[in-house]
Design a protein around this motif. Structure first.
Motif, PDB file in Angstrom:
ATOM      1  N   ASP A  94       0.806  -1.220   0.000  1.00 38.49           N
ATOM      2  CA  ASP A  94       0.000   0.000   0.000  1.00 38.49           C
ATOM      3  C   ASP A  94       0.844   1.278   0.000  1.00 38.49           C
ATOM      4  O   ASP A  94       0.324   2.367   0.232  1.00 38.49           O
ATOM      5  CB  ASP A  94      -0.955  -0.007   1.204  1.00 38.49           C
ATOM      6  N   GLN A  95       2.142   1.181  -0.285  1.00 35.37           N
ATOM      7  CA  GLN A  95       2.995   2.368  -0.283  1.00 35.37           C
ATOM      8  C   GLN A  95       3.087   2.960  -1.693  1.00 35.37           C
ATOM      9  O   GLN A  95       3.022   2.262  -2.688  1.00 35.37           O
ATOM     10  CB  GLN A  95       4.397   2.008   0.213  1.00 35.37           C
ATOM     11  N   ASN A  96       3.274   4.285  -1.726  1.00 33.66           N
ATOM     12  CA  ASN A  96       3.351   4.975  -3.020  1.00 33.66           C
ATOM     13  C   ASN A  96       4.809   5.156  -3.453  1.00 33.66           C
ATOM     14  O   ASN A  96       5.739   4.766  -2.750  1.00 33.66           O
ATOM     15  CB  ASN A  96       2.633   6.324  -2.947  1.00 33.66           C
ATOM     16  N   GLY A  97       4.994   5.744  -4.614  1.00 32.60           N
ATOM     17  CA  GLY A  97       6.328   5.957  -5.170  1.00 32.60           C
ATOM     18  C   GLY A  97       7.208   6.830  -4.302  1.00 32.60           C
ATOM     19  O   GLY A  97       8.428   6.650  -4.272  1.00 32.60           O
ATOM     20  N   SER A  98       6.610   7.775  -3.607  1.00 29.42           N
ATOM     21  CA  SER A  98       7.375   8.657  -2.732  1.00 29.42           C
ATOM     22  C   SER A  98       8.043   7.859  -1.605  1.00 29.42           C
ATOM     23  O   SER A  98       9.197   8.090  -1.259  1.00 29.42           O
ATOM     24  CB  SER A  98       6.453   9.729  -2.150  1.00 29.42           C
ATOM     25  N   PHE A  99       7.281   6.921  -1.065  1.00 30.84           N
ATOM     26  CA  PHE A  99       7.820   6.073  -0.005  1.00 30.84           C
ATOM     27  C   PHE A  99       9.040   5.295  -0.513  1.00 30.84           C
ATOM     28  O   PHE A  99      10.077   5.245   0.137  1.00 30.84           O
ATOM     29  CB  PHE A  99       6.751   5.100   0.497  1.00 30.84           C
TER      30      PHE A  99
END
Length: 127
Positions: A111-116
């Motif tokens: 559930d993490q995005n590219g920023s993470f």
């Protein structure tokens, strides 16, 4: 005898062993510390270890989520790779081999995005 054991800081069993050695082998044998050396023939050679590692990296038996040391020990005997082996010997082989099924890597939560991911790479120096 108990007083002797306490004064010499040794066990009663040690005194019994020394007495037995004196009776059976004489004074010189009783006074000199006997070094017991037991040599065991090595059962597992490189060929066997390769079979064991290959088996452990494969699918476990039906009804099991993963291989256990006891399952592996039983299976290699069943497959006639070796006459007999204990699960403890299997453990020592894998300890020596650094557990081949363990791979080093990072697990990124789904559930993490590219920023993470970008920040994680920067923190861990993956760039």
């Amino acid at each position: 005898m108990k007083k002797i054991a306490r004064v010499l800081h040794i066990s009663m069993r040690k005194i019994d062993r020394v007495k037995k050695r004196f009776v059976e082998e004489g004074l010189d044998a009783a006074l000199i510390k006997k070094l017991e050396t037991v040599f065991y023939a090595k059962k597992a050679d490189g060929d066997f270890e390769a079979h064991l590692v290959a088996l452990s990296c494969g699918e476990p038996p039906e009804g099991f989520a993963r291989w256990s040391l006891r399952l592996l020990a039983d299976k290699v005997v069943e497959l006639n790779y070796i006459d007999s082996i204990s699960h403890e010997t299997v453990r020592r082989i894998f300890k020596k081999r650094n557990q081949p099924w363990q791979r080093k890597g990072w697990v990124i939560p789904p559930d993490q995005n590219g920023s993470f991911v970008a920040n994680m790479e920067m923190v861990f120096g993956c760039i």
